[in-house]
Design a protein around this motif. Structure first.
Motif, short mmCIF file in Angstrom:
data_model
loop_
_atom_site.label_atom_id
_atom_site.label_comp_id
_atom_site.label_asym_id
_atom_site.label_seq_id
_atom_site.Cartn_x
_atom_site.Cartn_y
_atom_site.Cartn_z
N PHE A 1 -15.26 -5.21 62.47
CA PHE A 1 -13.89 -5.54 62.82
C PHE A 1 -13.15 -5.96 61.57
O PHE A 1 -13.74 -6.32 60.57
CB PHE A 1 -13.80 -6.56 63.96
CG PHE A 1 -14.43 -7.91 63.70
CD1 PHE A 1 -13.65 -8.99 63.29
CD2 PHE A 1 -15.78 -8.11 63.89
CE1 PHE A 1 -14.21 -10.23 63.09
CE2 PHE A 1 -16.36 -9.35 63.67
CZ PHE A 1 -15.57 -10.41 63.27
N THR A 2 -11.82 -5.87 61.63
CA THR A 2 -10.99 -6.10 60.46
C THR A 2 -9.95 -7.17 60.75
O THR A 2 -9.31 -7.15 61.80
CB THR A 2 -10.27 -4.79 60.06
OG1 THR A 2 -11.25 -3.77 59.91
CG2 THR A 2 -9.52 -4.95 58.77
N ILE A 3 -9.81 -8.10 59.80
CA ILE A 3 -8.74 -9.09 59.86
C ILE A 3 -8.04 -9.01 58.51
O ILE A 3 -8.67 -9.16 57.47
CB ILE A 3 -9.26 -10.51 60.19
CG1 ILE A 3 -10.23 -11.04 59.15
CG2 ILE A 3 -9.91 -10.53 61.55
CD1 ILE A 3 -10.67 -12.47 59.40
N GLY A 4 -6.75 -8.74 58.52
CA GLY A 4 -6.02 -8.52 57.28
C GLY A 4 -6.61 -7.32 56.56
O GLY A 4 -6.81 -6.27 57.16
N ALA A 5 -6.91 -7.45 55.28
CA ALA A 5 -7.54 -6.38 54.50
C ALA A 5 -9.04 -6.63 54.35
O ALA A 5 -9.69 -6.06 53.49
CB ALA A 5 -6.90 -6.30 53.13
N THR A 6 -9.60 -7.48 55.21
CA THR A 6 -11.00 -7.88 55.11
C THR A 6 -11.79 -7.32 56.28
O THR A 6 -11.39 -7.44 57.43
CB THR A 6 -11.10 -9.43 55.10
OG1 THR A 6 -10.36 -9.92 53.98
CG2 THR A 6 -12.53 -9.89 55.00
N SER A 7 -12.94 -6.70 55.96
CA SER A 7 -13.83 -6.16 56.98
C SER A 7 -14.96 -7.13 57.25
O SER A 7 -15.47 -7.76 56.32
CB SER A 7 -14.41 -4.82 56.53
OG SER A 7 -13.38 -3.89 56.34
N ILE A 8 -15.35 -7.25 58.51
CA ILE A 8 -16.42 -8.17 58.92
C ILE A 8 -17.38 -7.41 59.83
O ILE A 8 -16.95 -6.66 60.70
CB ILE A 8 -15.84 -9.39 59.66
CG1 ILE A 8 -14.84 -10.13 58.76
CG2 ILE A 8 -16.95 -10.32 60.13
CD1 ILE A 8 -14.12 -11.27 59.42
N ILE A 9 -18.68 -7.63 59.62
CA ILE A 9 -19.70 -6.98 60.45
C ILE A 9 -20.49 -8.06 61.18
O ILE A 9 -20.93 -9.04 60.56
CB ILE A 9 -20.67 -6.15 59.59
CG1 ILE A 9 -19.91 -5.09 58.79
CG2 ILE A 9 -21.74 -5.49 60.47
CD1 ILE A 9 -20.74 -4.38 57.75
#
Length: 178
Positions: free
Chosen positions: A163-171
């Protein structure tokens, strides 16, 4: 190598933790502001094999859930970070001194809010862990598979969900035993 943050100016000081023993106290002086502060070398975290052993304790400890974590992968802003999750609400957002959220990460990405989204960790009726993602009325939104998580929507996510928040991807990473 470990990093410690100056409590006054948030400057990082890097040191070789292998040179010190568990429980040893160290004193640092910040190069930027001159503040002196002390830390105590924490006990080593148990390995995955130690956590899985019967004597390794329960699934949920003070460090969070065994095997449940998120990996922050910032595109060009910073570096990869691994953050453990705990039962209940894990409020995710940008680290800022004094920000009371329980799952902050370091970023210079201005499109990540201080209180961006929440992953709720609970157990379903069969005792398996369930992860629910929601947006906290952020300015740039929270996206799962390029689809925005709307206002009051709660989205169930599973191991490997990006998932993505802003320009940051998180797994999201979960243990396969749950």
């Amino acid at each position: 190598m470990k990093r410690v943050r100056c409590p006054k100016c948030d400057n990082y000081i890097i040191f070789d933790d292998t040179r010190y023993t568990e429980g040893q106290s160290l004193v640092f002086q910040c190069d930027q502001c001159g503040k002196q502060f002390g830390i105590k070398i924490a006990p080593k975290k148990p390995t995955a094999a130690e956590k899985a052993s019967p004597s390794g304790g329960g699934l949920e400890g003070a460090e969070g859930l065994a095997g449940a974590s998120i990996t922050i992968i910032e595109n060009v802003f910073h570096y990869k970070q691994e953050i453990p999750l705990q039962m209940g609400d894990n409020v995710i957002g940008r680290y800022q001194k004094g920000n009371p959220i329980n799952t902050p990460f370091e970023t210079v990405d201005p499109s990540v809010d201080l209180n961006h989204c929440t992953i709720n960790v609970s157990r379903d009726k069969h005792g398996k862990l369930r992860f629910t993602l929601s947006d906290n009325n952020s300015n740039t939104g929270t996206f799962v598979d390029n689809v925005e998580v709307k206002g009051r929507e709660r989205r169930i996510i599973t191991d490997g969900t990006l998932f993505t928040i802003g320009a940051t991807s998180i797994i999201l990473h979960t243990s396969s035993s749950d």
